[in-house]
Design an enzyme around this catalytic site. Structure first.
Site, PDB file in Angstrom:
ATOM      1  N   GLU A 233       0.889  -1.169   0.000  1.00  5.23           N
ATOM      2  CA  GLU A 233       0.000   0.000   0.000  1.00  5.23           C
ATOM      3  C   GLU A 233       0.921   1.211   0.000  1.00  5.23           C
ATOM      4  O   GLU A 233       1.448   1.595   1.037  1.00  5.23           O
ATOM      5  CB  GLU A 233      -0.878   0.004   1.264  1.00  5.23           C
ATOM      6  CG  GLU A 233      -1.720  -1.238   1.465  1.00  5.23           C
ATOM      7  CD  GLU A 233      -2.886  -1.304   0.493  1.00  5.23           C
ATOM      8  OE1 GLU A 233      -3.372  -0.246   0.062  1.00  5.23           O
ATOM      9  OE2 GLU A 233      -3.302  -2.431   0.155  1.00  5.23           O
ATOM     10  N   GLU A 372       4.804  12.478  -5.041  1.00  5.22           N
ATOM     11  CA  GLU A 372       3.863  12.674  -3.936  1.00  5.22           C
ATOM     12  C   GLU A 372       4.400  13.778  -3.021  1.00  5.22           C
ATOM     13  O   GLU A 372       5.584  13.799  -2.695  1.00  5.22           O
ATOM     14  CB  GLU A 372       3.767  11.358  -3.154  1.00  5.22           C
ATOM     15  CG  GLU A 372       2.737  11.380  -2.076  1.00  5.22           C
ATOM     16  CD  GLU A 372       2.760  10.092  -1.249  1.00  5.22           C
ATOM     17  OE1 GLU A 372       3.857   9.624  -0.893  1.00  5.22           O
ATOM     18  OE2 GLU A 372       1.676   9.561  -0.979  1.00  5.22           O
TER      19      GLU A 372
END
Ligand code: NAD
Length: 523
Positions: A233, A372
């Site tokens: 994840e 990110e």
């Protein structure tokens, strides 16, 4: 060796914690392997009873835990309740109510009629010892999902919390211990990346990792040496796509919350907002106005909306991206720098605060648009039409989640189908991560595998096929090949799959007697 747990708002040291020596990690994993034999033989009802007790302890201690989350992670106390305690209790509820049904063995009838004399089942067996390695941004919610999915399925767990939120990790450990999980079933190892790496290389059977894409790649390489299965994840760069038919006031509020809740340190936060050209200026104006009104400070104050960045390493990533964007021509409309807000007594807070930032005139040459950010930064980009925005959104290396905002149902459906990501929400953002029935996970560099829902539980099991045959005679397809057997096989294929009904009937006339012929030589 010791690590310091630090309050990111005040930089006060909350505790000094002994890290787990690397050799001990191996010992813990060996012991967990021994314990697994007994634990995996427990019934699901026995395991669910312990899970219920853990849920009740979490509920009882919720105020202390919420405060600890705000102290160690920094998020506003309201979010410690709404985005940690609330969805975590719901995850327990989901498992308690549904795990029995999800893990119940299934009877399956074979697809092929030749196998209909067999009794076939699917059983969901535990994998063994599962390593759960977690980040700091949701220190309660994120680890709990794989931990309880693994435990309820009969696995042992070794949990490695982030080095930035080890106190919360230790609190989770206490809860499971007090609930009565037997020694060695739920274990914790504390420390930095080296402890995580030792865990990956120890006696484990599966890794559930939540964290950065960079670390995810290393973990996958190391897991590949054995090999053992991994769930990754990882990071995201979630787009929010806003069409010109929306209520600007309503949707601008969502953009501000989706980008800045938990100071933007949410894997599924709004990382880029794409706004259709007709409403671009009005939308940006509203977002800027609302951003300027946000209250920044120590998360323990109930009216604070933006807490600190959790750690200096993350703050430096944000600063680097902003510097890079400005040097390439981006325009900061509000925010853009570190600040030291005052607490309610008027004293300056020394922690890692960064102003919520709205930024335009950005392009793909900027780090901020490709990597990110994981901070309170919202770049807003103008788009013309559906095709252009789909291309922009799908150009990202990541594919965790996305949101689409429009009143047009048909358009929403078209966009949802074309976006490449683990989830897409229409007229909503971020909150699906709090829904225990919503499978969460990514595609592309955002990882693979799922947490939450039945898919999170199936992620923790060996899907075992069991087939029993006490009645079939000598099997048609065994050796003793000859012309007649070849014809029989061809007839079986025609009987089952020919598009012509006549051909099917014709094949059946020859097939049936040949299926049971006696004279076939047995080899
Ligand atoms: P990180 O990758 O630096 O660390 C995560 C964990 O891995 C920590 O416990 C760390 O000690 C451990 N670790 C570090 N090196 C390791 C190694 N070589 N082997 C094994 N373990 C090792 O991530 P972070 O900075 O703590 O977390 C932020 C990241 O997490 C962001 O990228 C964010 O998007 C991601 N995240 C993803 C999700 C999701 O569901 N996809 C959810 C939350 C956070």
């Amino acid at each position: 060796m010791k690590l310091k747990s630090v309050n990111p708002a005040t930089l006060e040291v909350l505790a000094e914690i002994d890290t787990t020596p690397v050799e001990e990690v191996f010992e813990i994993s060996k012991k967990a392997q021994e314990v697994f034999r007994k634990w995996s033989a427990t019934t699901i009802d026995e395991r669910l009873k312990l899970l219920k007790d853990a849920r009740d302890i979490l509920y009882r201690e919720k105020d202390e835990i919420a405060k600890l989350i705000t102290l160690e992670n920094g998020k506003p106390i309201l979010e410690s309740y709404s985005m940690e305690i609330f969805p975590t209790l719901d995850l327990f509820e989901f498992h308690i109510k549904n795990a029995r049904k999800i893990l119940k063995p299934r009877k399956v009838r074979s697809q092929i009629p030749l196998f209909w004399l067999k009794r076939n089942y699917i059983h969901f067996e535990p994998l063994g010892v599962v390593a759960v390695i977690s980040p700091w941004n949701y220190p309660l919610l994120l680890p709990i999902a794989p931990i309880i999915s693994a435990l309820v399925a009969g696995n042992c767990v070794i949990f490695k919390p982030s080095e930035y939120t080890s106190l919360i990790g230790l609190k989770i450990y206490e809860i499971f211990k007090e609930a009565g999980f037997p020694d060695g079933v739920f274990n914790i190892v504390v420390g930095f990346g080296d402890v995580g790496e030792a865990l990956v290389n120890s006696h484990i059977d599966k890794i559930s990792f939540t964290g950065s894409t960079k670390t995810g790649r290393i973990i996958m390489q190391n897991a590949g040496k054995k090999p053992i299965p991994v769930t990754l994840e990882l990071g995201g760069k979630d787009p929010m796509i806003v069409f010109d038919d929306v209520d600007i006031d309503l949707v601008s509020s969502s953009a501000v919350w989706g980008a800045f809740a938990n100071a933007g340190q949410t894997c599924v936060s709004v990382e880029i907002c794409y706004v259709q050209e007709k409403i671009f200026d009005d939308f940006v104006e509203k977002v800027v106005e609302k951003t300027k009104n946000l209250k920044i400070g120590n998360g323990l104050d109930p009216d604070v909306e933006i807490g600190p960045i959790n750690n200096e390493r993350q703050l430096m990533i944000i600063e680097k991206q902003i510097e890079d964007a400005i040097s390439k021509g981006a325009k900061i409309l509000t925010g853009g720098k570190r600040i030291y807000p005052k607490d309610k007594n008027g004293n300056e807070l020394k922690g890692y605060f960064f102003e919520p930032t709205v930024i335009t005139d950005v392009d793909n040459s900027m780090l901020l648009m490709r990597e990110e950010t994981f901070g309170p930064v919202l770049p807003i980009v103008k788009f013309k039409d559906e095709d252009e925005v789909i291309e922009m959104a799908n150009s990202s290396e990541y594919g965790l989640s996305a949101s689409v905002w429009t009143k047009d149902k048909k358009r929403a459906k078209r966009i949802v189908e074309k976006i490449k990501s683990g989830s897409v929400l229409v007229n909503e953002c971020v909150v699906h991560y709090g829904d225990a029935k919503a499978p969460c996970g990514g595609v592309k560099s955002s990882g693979f595998g799922r947490v939450h829902s039945e898919f999170g539980i199936y992620d923790m099991v060996n899907v075992k096929f069991e087939s029993f045959d006490f009645v079939s005679p000598y099997r048609l397809w065994w050796f003793g090949y000859d012309e007649k057997l070849l014809v029989t096989i061809k007839d079986a294929i025609s009987f089952l799959y020919s598009p012509s009904l006549f051909q099917r009937l014709k094949s059946s006339l020859f097939l049936v007697p040949n299926l049971f012929r006696k004279e076939k030589s047995k080899i």
